[in-house]
Design a protein around this motif. Structure first.
Motif, short mmCIF file in Angstrom:
data_model
loop_
_atom_site.label_atom_id
_atom_site.label_comp_id
_atom_site.label_asym_id
_atom_site.label_seq_id
_atom_site.Cartn_x
_atom_site.Cartn_y
_atom_site.Cartn_z
N MET A 78 -1.52 -16.66 3.15
CA MET A 78 -2.00 -15.28 3.05
C MET A 78 -0.87 -14.33 2.69
O MET A 78 -0.93 -13.14 2.96
CB MET A 78 -2.63 -14.84 4.37
CG MET A 78 -1.67 -14.89 5.53
SD MET A 78 -2.43 -14.21 6.98
CE MET A 78 -0.96 -13.80 7.89
N ALA A 79 0.19 -14.87 2.13
CA ALA A 79 1.37 -14.05 1.85
C ALA A 79 1.12 -13.11 0.68
O ALA A 79 0.65 -13.53 -0.38
CB ALA A 79 2.56 -14.95 1.54
N VAL A 80 1.38 -11.88 0.91
CA VAL A 80 1.36 -10.87 -0.14
C VAL A 80 2.70 -10.14 -0.06
O VAL A 80 2.77 -8.96 0.27
CB VAL A 80 0.15 -9.90 -0.01
CG1 VAL A 80 -1.13 -10.55 -0.48
CG2 VAL A 80 -0.02 -9.42 1.42
N GLU A 81 3.75 -10.90 -0.33
CA GLU A 81 5.11 -10.42 -0.13
C GLU A 81 5.39 -9.11 -0.87
O GLU A 81 6.07 -8.24 -0.34
CB GLU A 81 6.13 -11.48 -0.56
CG GLU A 81 6.01 -12.80 0.18
CD GLU A 81 6.20 -12.65 1.68
OE1 GLU A 81 7.11 -11.94 2.12
OE2 GLU A 81 5.40 -13.26 2.41
N TRP A 82 4.88 -8.98 -2.08
CA TRP A 82 5.14 -7.78 -2.85
C TRP A 82 4.63 -6.54 -2.12
O TRP A 82 5.23 -5.48 -2.19
CB TRP A 82 4.51 -7.89 -4.24
CG TRP A 82 3.02 -8.07 -4.19
CD1 TRP A 82 2.34 -9.25 -4.14
CD2 TRP A 82 2.04 -7.03 -4.15
NE1 TRP A 82 0.99 -9.01 -4.06
CE2 TRP A 82 0.76 -7.65 -4.08
CE3 TRP A 82 2.09 -5.64 -4.19
CZ2 TRP A 82 -0.42 -6.95 -4.03
CZ3 TRP A 82 0.89 -4.93 -4.13
CH2 TRP A 82 -0.34 -5.59 -4.06
N LEU A 83 3.50 -6.68 -1.39
CA LEU A 83 2.96 -5.55 -0.65
C LEU A 83 3.78 -5.30 0.62
O LEU A 83 4.11 -4.15 0.92
CB LEU A 83 1.50 -5.80 -0.29
CG LEU A 83 0.81 -4.70 0.50
CD1 LEU A 83 0.80 -3.39 -0.28
CD2 LEU A 83 -0.60 -5.12 0.85
N TYR A 84 4.12 -6.36 1.33
CA TYR A 84 4.91 -6.20 2.55
C TYR A 84 6.26 -5.54 2.26
O TYR A 84 6.76 -4.76 3.05
CB TYR A 84 5.14 -7.54 3.24
CG TYR A 84 3.89 -8.24 3.70
CD1 TYR A 84 2.75 -7.53 4.10
CD2 TYR A 84 3.82 -9.62 3.75
CE1 TYR A 84 1.61 -8.18 4.53
CE2 TYR A 84 2.69 -10.28 4.17
CZ TYR A 84 1.59 -9.55 4.56
OH TYR A 84 0.46 -10.20 4.98
N ASP A 85 6.84 -5.88 1.11
CA ASP A 85 8.14 -5.30 0.74
C ASP A 85 8.04 -3.80 0.45
O ASP A 85 9.02 -3.08 0.59
CB ASP A 85 8.72 -6.03 -0.48
CG ASP A 85 9.14 -7.45 -0.15
OD1 ASP A 85 9.33 -7.76 1.04
OD2 ASP A 85 9.26 -8.26 -1.09
N LYS A 86 6.88 -3.34 0.05
CA LYS A 86 6.70 -1.91 -0.27
C LYS A 86 6.35 -1.07 0.96
O LYS A 86 6.45 0.15 0.91
CB LYS A 86 5.61 -1.75 -1.33
CG LYS A 86 5.98 -2.32 -2.68
CD LYS A 86 4.85 -2.13 -3.66
CE LYS A 86 5.06 -2.83 -4.96
NZ LYS A 86 6.22 -2.50 -5.70
N LEU A 87 5.93 -1.73 2.03
CA LEU A 87 5.50 -1.02 3.23
C LEU A 87 6.53 -1.15 4.34
O LEU A 87 7.32 -2.10 4.36
CB LEU A 87 4.16 -1.58 3.71
CG LEU A 87 3.00 -1.50 2.74
CD1 LEU A 87 1.79 -2.24 3.30
CD2 LEU A 87 2.65 -0.06 2.42
N THR A 88 6.49 -0.22 5.26
CA THR A 88 7.36 -0.29 6.43
C THR A 88 6.55 0.12 7.66
O THR A 88 5.45 0.68 7.56
CB THR A 88 8.57 0.67 6.30
OG1 THR A 88 8.09 2.01 6.13
CG2 THR A 88 9.46 0.29 5.13
#
Length: 176
Positions: A78-88
């Motif tokens: 379920m990895a959506v790394e690109w989204l996690y990297d944009k959020l904090t």
């Protein structure tokens, strides 16, 4: 609450250990059956073993689903790394929890549907080994349930211990 989370973590570790065993055992079984059938085709005049078509069809779903369980434990399904990297902060945790919820619901739905199909397929039997055709569907249901359980456990671990507790995914082979 801590005892519940520790129990969930223990269950996840047991499931992951079981999945590792299944990947190794079913991988070996698939290799042995397939290789022995190839050898038998050339060494025997019969053209190979009659069960060599049925056994891989029964073993392969376990191999695949155990691999998915291992990926779920590392949140790789379920990895959506690109989204996690944009959020904090809270937004990152909310996106992570939402992805886990969608994944968990999807796998629980898959498990339910697999049980329904297994009940229908149980009437038929395989031609050589005379095993019920429902076995593959039940393996799909069991695997999907295990994926959902491990997803919940991994998500609770991240929500409890923080983002650093989350396994970082890299494009490399993962050791069993």
């Amino acid at each position: 609450m801590s005892a519940v989370l520790n129990t969930i973590d223990l269950v996840a570790r047991v499931i992951v250990s079981f999945a590792r065993f299944v990947v190794i055992a079913s991988g070996i079984a698939l290799t042995v059956v397939t290789t022995s059938n190839v050898v038998a085709r050339y060494a025997l005049s019969s053209g190979g073993f009659s069960f060599a078509q049925e056994l891989p069809m029964l073993i392969f779903p376990w191999f695949i689903l155990a691999g998915i369980v291992l990926a779920a434990h590392r949140q790789g399904h379920m990895a959506v790394e690109w989204l996690y990297d944009k959020l904090t902060g809270r937004a990152r945790y909310a996106a992570f929890a939402l992805a886990a919820a969608v994944s968990t619901i999807s796998f629980l739905t898959l498990a339910y549907e697999a049980v329904l199909v297994a009940e229908i397929a149980g009437v038929e039997r395989s031609p050589v080994l005379q095993l019920p055709n429902s076995l593959g569907y039940y393996s799909l249901a069991a695997g999907a349930l295990l994926v959902a359980m491990v997803t919940i456990a991994a998500t609770l671990g991240v929500l409890r211990f923080g983002w650093e507790h989350r396994v970082e995914l890299n494009a490399q082979e993962l050791p069993l």
